[in-house]
Design an enzyme around this catalytic site. Structure first.
Site, PDB file in Angstrom:
ATOM      1  N   LYS A 194       1.490  -6.508   5.715  1.00  0.00           N
ATOM      2  CA  LYS A 194       1.553  -7.715   4.866  1.00  0.00           C
ATOM      3  C   LYS A 194       2.823  -7.723   4.031  1.00  0.00           C
ATOM      4  O   LYS A 194       3.294  -6.666   3.609  1.00  0.00           O
ATOM      5  CB  LYS A 194       0.343  -7.754   3.918  1.00  0.00           C
ATOM      6  CG  LYS A 194      -0.973  -7.492   4.605  1.00  0.00           C
ATOM      7  CD  LYS A 194      -2.169  -7.628   3.694  1.00  0.00           C
ATOM      8  CE  LYS A 194      -3.413  -7.106   4.381  1.00  0.00           C
ATOM      9  NZ  LYS A 194      -3.532  -5.635   4.363  1.00  0.00           N
ATOM     10  N   TYR A 216       0.836  -1.221   0.000  1.00  0.00           N
ATOM     11  CA  TYR A 216       0.000   0.000   0.000  1.00  0.00           C
ATOM     12  C   TYR A 216       0.864   1.263   0.000  1.00  0.00           C
ATOM     13  O   TYR A 216       0.336   2.358  -0.153  1.00  0.00           O
ATOM     14  CB  TYR A 216      -0.932   0.069   1.224  1.00  0.00           C
ATOM     15  CG  TYR A 216      -1.901  -1.070   1.429  1.00  0.00           C
ATOM     16  CD1 TYR A 216      -2.128  -2.025   0.450  1.00  0.00           C
ATOM     17  CD2 TYR A 216      -2.619  -1.177   2.623  1.00  0.00           C
ATOM     18  CE1 TYR A 216      -3.024  -3.069   0.672  1.00  0.00           C
ATOM     19  CE2 TYR A 216      -3.513  -2.204   2.850  1.00  0.00           C
ATOM     20  CZ  TYR A 216      -3.702  -3.150   1.881  1.00  0.00           C
ATOM     21  OH  TYR A 216      -4.589  -4.167   2.119  1.00  0.00           O
TER      22      TYR A 216
END
Ligand code: A2P
Length: 286
Positions: free
Chosen positions: A81, A52
């Site tokens: 993640k 992201y």
């Protein structure tokens, strides 16, 4: 400032707040402010990812909110993640350190494999996932991460990983929203003691225009977004709604003063696809 949700307990005993704040598609420039606003509104579970590009902003927002609202680190649950290009033991070990540094944290609450390696693109997909997971297990055993899990794993990916490893994932974060309930994956995980989290719980905003959903929302005097979130909570799935607007951030957390009837839960289950990505992890290029 209220805590907005009850906790769920992962299979290793760690508690995870039942509602989280997702930051996918929030620009790095605005991330810290949105995270601070979410924590002010009562969210205690913040979910980001290496992919992201906003881990730094998440860390800043968490630290600012801790200072402003007198919170301790252990009162905020932070997840990130591992991106696909960093699969495998060695790369995963390094990527973890980079993520933690960007976040500016001493430890992580939850670390997820963002996408499974799958047979369509990798002959040795099982070995790749196993090798990545070995790094996760080691970091977990060393106390660097409180819980480890996966994301976008279908039931057969979870099953293979579980067969190949010592520690069963504690979480699987999947796309799950009105019109696209990945029921098979969610049921498999829940039956095996794996907590399910939902990314894009509002179908990236698309499902909110659905007529049937709005008809049901009207009955409860709630917004379509609140119905989407409540529907997931009642399935014991942790929703991770994203918003950049304080009004929506607060609205999405105001879902604990009503419950959806069984009949309406079923009616919502039956709403056909009406928005969201609808990714198939087995064919998505990863
Ligand atoms: P915005 O970020 O402009 O506030 P998802 O969580 O499924 O990914 O959905 C996020 C999308 O839904 C974003 O475009 C977000 O808009 C929008 N959104 C979030 N909460 C609400 C809400 N309560 N009402 C309407 N739109 C919302």
């Amino acid at each position: 400032m209220n805590h907005v949700s009850d906790n769920l307990t992962l299979h290793n005993g760690v508690k995870i707040p039942g509602l989280g704040f997702g930051v996918w598609q929030i620009s790095p420039l605005h991330t810290a402010k949105c995270v601070r606003t979410a924590i002010k509104a009562g969210y205690r579970n913040i979910d980001t990812a290496e992919g992201y590009m906003n881990e730094k902003g998440v860390g800043e927002g968490v630290r600012q909110a801790m200072e402003e609202y007198g919170l301790k680190r252990e009162e905020i649950f932070v997840s990130t993640k591992l991106w696909n290009s960093h699969r495998g033991y060695d790369k995963a070990m390094k990527a973890f350190e980079v993520s933690l540094k960007k976040l500016g944290l001493e430890y992580l609450d939850l670390y997820l494999i963002h996408w499974p390696a799958v047979s369509r693109w990798h002959d040795d997909w099982r070995e790749i996932n196993r090798s990545t997971w070995r790094a996760f297990e080691e970091l977990y055993r060393d106390g660097r991460i409180k819980a480890i899990g996966v994301s976008n794993f279908l039931a057969h990916h979870v099953q293979a990983l579980t067969e190949d490893s010592d520690i069963k994932p504690m979480v699987n974060q999947i796309e799950y929203h009105v019109g696209f309930g990945q029921v098979k994956s969610a049921e498999y995980c829940q039956a095996n003691g794996i907590v399910v989290e939902a990314w894009s719980p509002l179908g990236s905003g698309g499902v909110l225009r659905n007529g049937e959903l709005n008809r049901i929302a009207g009955k409860y005097g709630k917004s379509a977004a609140q119905i989407c979130i409540r529907w997931l909570l009642q399935k014991n799935i942790v929703p991770l709604p994203k918003s950049t607007h304080e009004k929506y951030i607060m609205e999405n957390a105001d879902v604990f003063d009503f419950s959806i009837s069984e009949e309406d839960m079923t009616a919502i289950d039956r709403i056909p696809y009406c928005g969201g990505m609808m990714f198939d992890p087995d064919s998505a290029r990863s």
